[in-house]
Design an enzyme around this catalytic site. Structure first.
Site, mmCIF file in Angstrom:
data_model
loop_
_atom_site.group_PDB
_atom_site.id
_atom_site.type_symbol
_atom_site.label_atom_id
_atom_site.label_comp_id
_atom_site.label_asym_id
_atom_site.label_seq_id
_atom_site.Cartn_x
_atom_site.Cartn_y
_atom_site.Cartn_z
ATOM 1 N N THR A 161 5.571 50.869 68.091
ATOM 2 C CA THR A 161 4.554 51.028 67.114
ATOM 3 C C THR A 161 3.450 49.896 67.296
ATOM 4 O O THR A 161 2.071 50.164 66.905
ATOM 5 C CB THR A 161 5.111 51.013 65.519
ATOM 6 N N ASP A 184 9.644 56.376 75.490
ATOM 7 C CA ASP A 184 8.517 56.228 76.124
ATOM 8 C C ASP A 184 8.235 55.458 77.349
ATOM 9 O O ASP A 184 6.985 55.385 77.878
ATOM 10 C CB ASP A 184 7.535 55.300 74.898
ATOM 11 N N HIS A 188 18.346 58.465 73.966
ATOM 12 C CA HIS A 188 17.555 59.748 73.655
ATOM 13 C C HIS A 188 16.694 60.403 74.619
ATOM 14 O O HIS A 188 15.830 61.150 74.556
ATOM 15 C CB HIS A 188 16.710 59.596 72.361
ATOM 16 N N CYS A 223 14.941 70.005 85.153
ATOM 17 C CA CYS A 223 15.483 71.166 85.256
ATOM 18 C C CYS A 223 16.762 71.258 84.241
ATOM 19 O O CYS A 223 17.505 70.806 84.685
ATOM 20 C CB CYS A 223 15.529 71.817 86.517
ATOM 21 N N ASN A 250 13.498 43.443 62.112
ATOM 22 C CA ASN A 250 12.527 44.694 61.628
ATOM 23 C C ASN A 250 11.908 44.439 60.695
ATOM 24 O O ASN A 250 12.273 43.375 59.674
ATOM 25 C CB ASN A 250 13.661 45.816 61.372
ATOM 26 N N ILE A 274 7.310 42.179 65.098
ATOM 27 C CA ILE A 274 8.162 42.023 66.409
ATOM 28 C C ILE A 274 7.443 41.441 67.300
ATOM 29 O O ILE A 274 7.839 40.144 67.793
ATOM 30 C CB ILE A 274 8.615 43.446 66.839
#
Length: 251
Positions: free
Chosen positions: A32, A108, A125, A133, A224, A242
């Protein structure tokens, strides 16, 4: 910077210095600060461009077209994003030899752009900077996919086998990637310091890794802006920006 924050950063520096193996773990919060929105913030563009569930993507050409439209809409919002101080700080920790790899929930590619190799980033992820493919696994670059998509209105097929192309991310309902999960498990089991940065620790199974590290005897540190469900179990919690914390680690 307050005295308490400075003291916490100094404690973190000492913990890293004393550790044999540090496992890094990053979530959306580290990006972010690079201008990439997270999923849960109010008015997040992700709420207007939600990822299409995996089964629907497979079943419906219309859903695949919409998935790619949303994908490219989101890409345009943060195409100018650059690695943050957090990314650069982690790259320095890896370069120092204390952190073998980083486990990330992010898609990202900013850890790689900060200087890390593919092997040094364990992506739970997947990665949104290219496509694969679903049949043969061949990698396809997004510029090529987008060119054909915007030309015809339909995403192209795999040039190798004619299969369905999908962003190389893990969608809702899609199986977690086996090899990254195994690598993350090995790193977590072998570390003596587990460093969580920018994760809300509410998305499973990824959020199970810091709990497992703590149960296995490692020290747990959480950096955090907001509280997490594991704050009470952590050995050190820093609620701060951060970039402020990790600017101390940039080589």
């Amino acid at each position: 910077m307050t005295e308490s924050l400075a003291a916490s950063i100094a404690t973190l520096q000492d913990m890293i210095q004393d550790a044999r193996i540090v496992a890094g773990f990053t979530g959306a919060g580290i990006s972010t600060e690079s201008g990439i929105p997270d999923f849960r913030s109010p008015n997040s563009p992700w709420l207007r461009n939600k990822p299409i569930p995996f089964e629907l993507f497979l079943q419906s050409p219309k859903a695949r077209r919409e998935a790619w439209r949303r994908k490219f809409t989101m890409d345009d919002l943060y195409r100018d994003a650059h690695p943050s101080k957090g990314h650069l700080g982690f790259a320095s920790l890896v370069a120092s030899g204390r952190m073998p790899a980083i486990i990330t929930q992010n898609i990202d590619g900013l850890h790689q752009r900060a200087g890390l190799t593919e092997e040094q980033v364990i992506e739970l992820h997947g990665n949104g900077t290219y496509a694969r493919c679903l049949d043969c696994g061949r990698r396809h670059e997004l510029d090529w996919v987008r060119y054909h998509f915007e030309r015809s209105g339909d995403p192209p097929e795999c040039i190798a086998c004619g299969g369905v192309l999908k962003s190389a991310t893990i969608s809702f309902g899609q199986a977690m990637p086996e090899e990254p999960m195994r690598r993350a498990q090995r790193l977590t089991a072998g570390c003596d310091l587990f460093l969580v940065v920018g994760s809300s620790l509410v998305v499973y199974p990824a959020a199970a890794f810091p709990a497992f590290a703590k149960e296995n005897g490692a020290h747990l540190v959480i950096v955090n802006r907001e509280p997490t469900p594991l704050d009470e179990a952590a050995d050190l919690v820093i609620h701060a920006e951060i970039g402020t914390v990790f600017s101390k680690f940039i080589a």
